[in-house]
Design an enzyme around this catalytic site. Sequence first.
Site, mmCIF file in Angstrom:
data_model
loop_
_atom_site.group_PDB
_atom_site.id
_atom_site.type_symbol
_atom_site.label_atom_id
_atom_site.label_comp_id
_atom_site.label_asym_id
_atom_site.label_seq_id
_atom_site.Cartn_x
_atom_site.Cartn_y
_atom_site.Cartn_z
ATOM 1 N N GLU A 63 1.568 -2.446 7.084
ATOM 2 C CA GLU A 63 2.227 -1.858 6.791
ATOM 3 C C GLU A 63 3.883 -2.138 7.589
ATOM 4 O O GLU A 63 3.105 -1.645 9.234
ATOM 5 C CB GLU A 63 2.561 -0.360 6.211
ATOM 6 N N ARG A 121 -4.287 -2.034 -8.104
ATOM 7 C CA ARG A 121 -3.746 -3.026 -8.442
ATOM 8 C C ARG A 121 -4.116 -4.313 -7.888
ATOM 9 O O ARG A 121 -4.802 -5.859 -8.440
ATOM 10 C CB ARG A 121 -2.885 -2.950 -9.417
ATOM 11 N N LYS A 130 8.554 -5.240 -11.484
ATOM 12 C CA LYS A 130 8.292 -6.830 -11.238
ATOM 13 C C LYS A 130 7.771 -6.538 -10.142
ATOM 14 O O LYS A 130 7.545 -7.690 -9.742
ATOM 15 C CB LYS A 130 9.897 -6.188 -9.947
ATOM 16 N N HIS A 157 -0.644 0.818 -6.416
ATOM 17 C CA HIS A 157 -0.728 -0.654 -5.845
ATOM 18 C C HIS A 157 -1.571 -0.737 -5.857
ATOM 19 O O HIS A 157 -1.920 -2.203 -5.615
ATOM 20 C CB HIS A 157 0.717 -0.067 -5.087
ATOM 21 N N ARG A 158 -1.989 0.391 -4.879
ATOM 22 C CA ARG A 158 -3.292 -0.874 -4.416
ATOM 23 C C ARG A 158 -4.775 -0.509 -5.137
ATOM 24 O O ARG A 158 -5.669 -1.399 -5.037
ATOM 25 C CB ARG A 158 -3.876 0.519 -2.743
ATOM 26 N N GLY A 176 15.021 -3.662 -12.079
ATOM 27 C CA GLY A 176 14.964 -2.006 -11.607
ATOM 28 C C GLY A 176 13.722 -1.201 -12.019
ATOM 29 O O GLY A 176 12.964 -1.855 -11.855
#
Length: 399
Positions: free
Chosen positions: A282, A273, A234, A270-271, A229
């Site tokens: 993309e 990490r 995730k 996100h990038r 979720g």
Amino acid sequence: MELTLLGTGAPAGLPRPDCPCAACAAALGPDARAATALLLDGALLLDLTPGAAFAAARAGRSLTGVRQVLLSHPHDGPAVEVPAGLPQPGRVPDGRELTLLTGHRVRAVALDSPGTGYAVTGPEGQRLLYLPPGGAPAGLEGPAESYDMVLADVVGRPDALAKLRAVGAVGPTTDVVAVHLDHDVPPGPELGRRLAAAGARAVPDGVTLVVGAYEEVPDVPRRTLVLGGARSGKSVEAERRLEAFPDVLYVATGGSRNGDTEWSSRVSAHRERRPGSWHTVETCDLVPLLEAEGPPLLIDCLSLWLTDAMDAAGAWDDAVWAERGEKVLRERVRELTEAVRVTRRTVVAVSNEVGSGIVPSTASGRRYRDELGRLNAGFADECEHVLLVVAGQAVVLRG
């Protein structure tokens, strides 16, 4: 070449003294670990730690035959007492090689952090690499000959494995053993699961291994689906599964959404990490990527891919959906799952699990929920591993 692991834990051991965390509380019995120290053929000791002589005795070994003691990293705290009869510990300068009377050759490997790695070649030619906690090799050039065994801080520095794999120093038959294990990961099954995804394993203190025996090398799953979720963890779980591999292609299906600052913040997080060696594209055109040869793919995520596919099919309009939209979407999903079935690449895909929440109030919302459930089920059918992440905890559904 026989290797006895006198300890496999972090420098402070596991559990850490006076640490109240859940991982330390669970580190009992075989999951308790002394600081990492290795005894090779009874002749070479890599890292001298407190209680090394007692650890050797518990493992049915003796330190009386040790001819060389080498340290791999600076040791905090008071100096470790050298047991009677052992030579004084030392370190080999980077790039230099030491040859023992026993026939072992030890080469010092330069690192990107304080400390020294040791590449050991046994009298019969078996090759082992030992890296200190928090260390990864520096200045690697390929191609390189694969080691028979690598012992490294897999949890703390998974990128070290990625660097070694990039030049061929870690190959399909290399036995990767995780050492310097700390309380970052709960001990037991969860530790084993995470290490297996990186092609590594953990063993209890006191185990003796034969360098060059490959039967225990984990089989890294080639196709994995990670469900969960919102904010379940995730994406972190999916990224973790590939951070020990080089040149990963990160496939972002959400686009940039110009003008949406909140979305831009999510993308930036996100990038940041991702390892620097990863590449990003993309696109929602996944089939050509799955059909092509290349490095591992991380697809994040299928739910946004479905949104794009439903846009293209006109699926939000009831009339278009009834006339042709449903058929067009079914064909797109079929093409995707067939591409997953035949792909030769390592694939980790992320998708949302939305079927357990509130029933959407609109027909289009319910249509999306239903189609995502079908997509997830079809994609999962083609994967060796399927995980459901709940509150940051991964539950294995398959594999």
